[in-house]
Design a protein around this motif. Structure first.
Motif, PDB file in Angstrom:
ATOM      1  N   ARG A  15     -15.996  49.705  21.879  1.00 49.66           N
ATOM      2  CA  ARG A  15     -14.888  48.825  21.478  1.00 49.66           C
ATOM      3  C   ARG A  15     -13.749  49.045  22.479  1.00 49.66           C
ATOM      4  O   ARG A  15     -12.768  49.709  22.201  1.00 49.66           O
ATOM      5  N   ALA A  59      -6.061  50.095  23.720  1.00 46.88           N
ATOM      6  CA  ALA A  59      -4.799  50.128  22.962  1.00 46.88           C
ATOM      7  C   ALA A  59      -4.401  51.559  22.611  1.00 46.88           C
ATOM      8  O   ALA A  59      -3.225  51.939  22.736  1.00 46.88           O
ATOM      9  N   GLU A  60      -5.367  52.361  22.184  1.00 46.37           N
ATOM     10  CA  GLU A  60      -5.056  53.751  21.827  1.00 46.37           C
ATOM     11  C   GLU A  60      -4.643  54.549  23.058  1.00 46.37           C
ATOM     12  O   GLU A  60      -3.658  55.303  23.023  1.00 46.37           O
ATOM     13  N   GLY A  66      -9.153  56.857  20.087  1.00 49.22           N
ATOM     14  CA  GLY A  66      -9.507  56.182  21.330  1.00 49.22           C
ATOM     15  C   GLY A  66     -10.889  56.592  21.817  1.00 49.22           C
ATOM     16  O   GLY A  66     -11.684  55.757  22.257  1.00 49.22           O
ATOM     17  N   GLU A  83      -8.369  56.104  11.543  1.00 50.90           N
ATOM     18  CA  GLU A  83      -7.473  54.962  11.326  1.00 50.90           C
ATOM     19  C   GLU A  83      -6.497  55.265  10.184  1.00 50.90           C
ATOM     20  O   GLU A  83      -5.306  54.953  10.272  1.00 50.90           O
ATOM     21  N   TYR A 142     -13.495  54.865  19.580  1.00 49.78           N
ATOM     22  CA  TYR A 142     -13.663  53.464  19.973  1.00 49.78           C
ATOM     23  C   TYR A 142     -14.421  53.357  21.294  1.00 49.78           C
ATOM     24  O   TYR A 142     -15.288  52.503  21.452  1.00 49.78           O
ATOM     25  N   THR A 200     -14.069  56.533  13.032  1.00 49.09           N
ATOM     26  CA  THR A 200     -12.950  55.594  13.079  1.00 49.09           C
ATOM     27  C   THR A 200     -12.272  55.412  11.723  1.00 49.09           C
ATOM     28  O   THR A 200     -11.064  55.209  11.671  1.00 49.09           O
ATOM     29  N   ARG A 252      -4.384  59.719  17.974  1.00 52.38           N
ATOM     30  CA  ARG A 252      -4.612  58.567  18.858  1.00 52.38           C
ATOM     31  C   ARG A 252      -5.715  58.860  19.885  1.00 52.38           C
ATOM     32  O   ARG A 252      -6.542  58.005  20.174  1.00 52.38           O
ATOM     33  N   GLU A 281     -11.386  47.185  23.937  1.00 45.95           N
ATOM     34  CA  GLU A 281     -10.009  46.730  23.728  1.00 45.95           C
ATOM     35  C   GLU A 281      -9.248  47.672  22.801  1.00 45.95           C
ATOM     36  O   GLU A 281      -8.080  47.987  23.047  1.00 45.95           O
ATOM     37  N   GLU A 282      -9.919  48.124  21.730  1.00 48.50           N
ATOM     38  CA  GLU A 282      -9.268  49.061  20.810  1.00 48.50           C
ATOM     39  C   GLU A 282      -9.041  50.411  21.489  1.00 48.50           C
ATOM     40  O   GLU A 282      -7.996  51.043  21.317  1.00 48.50           O
ATOM     41  N   LYS A 325      -3.965  57.672  11.438  1.00 50.54           N
ATOM     42  CA  LYS A 325      -3.031  56.998  12.345  1.00 50.54           C
ATOM     43  C   LYS A 325      -1.964  56.233  11.575  1.00 50.54           C
ATOM     44  O   LYS A 325      -0.792  56.230  11.954  1.00 50.54           O
TER      45      LYS A 325
END
Length: 138
Positions: A78, A84-85, A70, A53, A73, A49, A66, A80-81, A56
């Motif tokens: 993780r 999002a990705e 993803g 990150e 994560y 990550t 991405r 939620e993260e 990104k």
């Protein structure tokens, strides 16, 4: 001789130039992306990550970055993260089967099965048929 280019053919990561043989001149972003992928292949998603990150931030519209982030994560829970990705991937490429499937999995892991259902259906409908499935469009 170097000439500017947009996106690498195999990675989707933006490169600034190609060398005289047509190969990409490696950028810091590409190095970060490769390091993150290496960590993922080595079973170290948490470590992946950090470079992903950073990559990104440099290339926020890179689908390859991405997707890898993803996945990292997702593998460390993780959700939620990861969501999002994968949601960004769906926005960047609405016909990407994996993006819909991965988004659905992240939603299911958050207990949001009903919200995931349309993405599962889309992923199934977008999946290319193999020769074992009968007729193909190829």
């Amino acid at each position: 001789m170097q000439r500017p280019v947009g996106v690498g053919a195999t990675t989707g990561v933006r490169v600034r130039a190609v060398d005289s043989r047509g190969g990409p001149v490696v950028t810091e972003t590409f190095d970060l992306f490769q390091l993150g992928r290496s960590h993922l292949r080595s079973g170290m998603p948490a470590q992946a990550t950090v470079p992903l990150e950073k990559a990104k931030r440099a290339e926020p519209t890179s689908r390859s970055i991405r997707e890898a982030l993803g996945i990292a994560y997702f593998r460390i829970g993780r959700w939620e993260e990861a969501e999002a990705e994968f949601r960004t991937l769906v926005e960047l490429a609405p016909a990407d089967e994996f993006a819909h499937y991965a988004l659905a999995r992240a939603l299911v892991n958050q207990g949001r099965r009903e919200e995931a259902t349309p993405h599962v259906k889309l992923a199934r409908s977008l999946r290319p048929r193999t020769s074992n499935d009968g007729d193909t469009l190829e």
